[in-house]
Design an enzyme around this catalytic site. Sequence first.
Site, PDB file in Angstrom:
ATOM      1  N   HIS A 133      30.792  32.198  41.521  1.00 48.87           N
ATOM      2  CA  HIS A 133      30.783  30.746  41.353  1.00 48.87           C
ATOM      3  C   HIS A 133      29.636  30.305  40.443  1.00 48.87           C
ATOM      4  O   HIS A 133      28.566  30.923  40.441  1.00 48.87           O
ATOM      5  CB  HIS A 133      30.610  30.045  42.709  1.00 48.87           C
ATOM      6  CG  HIS A 133      31.614  30.463  43.733  1.00 48.87           C
ATOM      7  ND1 HIS A 133      32.965  30.457  43.508  1.00 48.87           N
ATOM      8  CD2 HIS A 133      31.451  30.908  45.010  1.00 48.87           C
ATOM      9  CE1 HIS A 133      33.596  30.869  44.596  1.00 48.87           C
ATOM     10  NE2 HIS A 133      32.695  31.162  45.503  1.00 48.87           N
ATOM     11  N   ARG A 180      37.617  34.084  38.994  1.00 47.18           N
ATOM     12  CA  ARG A 180      38.107  35.383  39.462  1.00 47.18           C
ATOM     13  C   ARG A 180      37.742  36.476  38.468  1.00 47.18           C
ATOM     14  O   ARG A 180      37.973  36.340  37.266  1.00 47.18           O
ATOM     15  CB  ARG A 180      39.629  35.361  39.643  1.00 47.18           C
ATOM     16  CG  ARG A 180      40.096  34.593  40.846  1.00 47.18           C
ATOM     17  CD  ARG A 180      41.579  34.863  41.152  1.00 47.18           C
ATOM     18  NE  ARG A 180      42.094  33.757  41.934  1.00 47.18           N
ATOM     19  CZ  ARG A 180      42.790  32.739  41.436  1.00 47.18           C
ATOM     20  NH1 ARG A 180      43.089  32.709  40.159  1.00 47.18           N
ATOM     21  NH2 ARG A 180      43.197  31.766  42.211  1.00 47.18           N
ATOM     22  N   HIS A 231      31.267  38.435  44.692  1.00 47.43           N
ATOM     23  CA  HIS A 231      31.532  38.606  46.126  1.00 47.43           C
ATOM     24  C   HIS A 231      33.020  38.558  46.423  1.00 47.43           C
ATOM     25  O   HIS A 231      33.824  38.094  45.606  1.00 47.43           O
ATOM     26  CB  HIS A 231      30.831  37.493  46.923  1.00 47.43           C
ATOM     27  CG  HIS A 231      31.377  36.128  46.620  1.00 47.43           C
ATOM     28  ND1 HIS A 231      30.939  35.369  45.550  1.00 47.43           N
ATOM     29  CD2 HIS A 231      32.330  35.373  47.225  1.00 47.43           C
ATOM     30  CE1 HIS A 231      31.588  34.225  45.518  1.00 47.43           C
ATOM     31  NE2 HIS A 231      32.447  34.206  46.523  1.00 47.43           N
ATOM     32  N   GLU A 270      27.259  29.128  48.736  1.00 45.34           N
ATOM     33  CA  GLU A 270      27.936  29.125  50.027  1.00 45.34           C
ATOM     34  C   GLU A 270      27.279  30.120  50.966  1.00 45.34           C
ATOM     35  O   GLU A 270      26.352  30.846  50.588  1.00 45.34           O
ATOM     36  CB  GLU A 270      29.422  29.457  49.849  1.00 45.34           C
ATOM     37  CG  GLU A 270      29.691  30.837  49.273  1.00 45.34           C
ATOM     38  CD  GLU A 270      31.148  31.036  48.862  1.00 45.34           C
ATOM     39  OE1 GLU A 270      31.823  30.053  48.505  1.00 45.34           O
ATOM     40  OE2 GLU A 270      31.602  32.196  48.881  1.00 45.34           O
TER      41      GLU A 270
END
Length: 315
Positions: A97, A192, A172, A115
């Site tokens: 991200h 992705r 991740h 996150e």
Amino acid sequence: MNMPLFLEPVFQERIWGGTALRDQFGYEIPSDHTGECWAISAHPNGPSVVKNGAFAGKTLQQLWQEQPQLFGHYPTKVFPLLTKILDANSDLSVQVHPNDEYANTYENGELGKTECWYIIDCKEGAELIYGHHAQSKDELIALIREGKWNDLLRKVSIKPGDFFYVPSGTIHALCEGTLVLETQQSSDTTYRVYDYDRTDDKGNKRELHLDKAIDVSTVPHQDAEVQLDVDKQQGVNITTFVKEKYFTVYKWEVDGSAQLIQDQPFQLVSIISGEGMLTVDGQSFPLEKGMHFILTADESKFLIEGKLTAIVSHP
């Protein structure tokens, strides 16, 4: 005094989703490929709706704009956090991200996405992908282009109760057989890197975003250290997992009767096991596994009774 805002979750179907959200939480999910419960969300791609009180039927997005006093007039244009429960019935794509600056520039003013994960449940021997082994951008690019995923990706063994902090820039992926509560910035931007060459029911592979992913990836990988702090109070153990720029995340383990103070502009609470009762300003609200609510700004003291575990966050 403002009452807690109980919220109706929003469900998202995913190629990697399953039925754990129904099997473990009793939710009415749309299909047997339901991957995400957006439990507390003001994101336009899945805003939660208030279930109780004077604001029943309003979205969290609406309240953020129309009733800023509920959130202590918190000084951001958009509601800053998003709480999800993820059912990784099969492997999620390997992804990364962007940070706020990159997302703002390249994703229409969207927030970046830092996150964290609390492992609610997982199969025996479960793993997740957390980071990579490349020592330079050139090595990262070469390993990606050559498809040497076993050389590139760093796998970590997991068990229920583990916690991982995943800053933007961290490559991740959750892997098969994992049920996770995720606290994140309110963003839906994902790049992705690899999707195991999977195809949908029409034979199409999902889009990859390799140039942007390489742009934003932290190289070499840096482990985000998590130092747990446990505060044992009457009737409750409070574990602080992370206190970082975007959020602070706790686990409340209530056993008995706990008198707590709401000393934040607002707090997001998700009950992940057990049941009990919340009492605020003389009004009581039953709590059970799978409920999600926000403690608003002027609830200075509240009581939780019962035996339950909750994951709690605030910006």
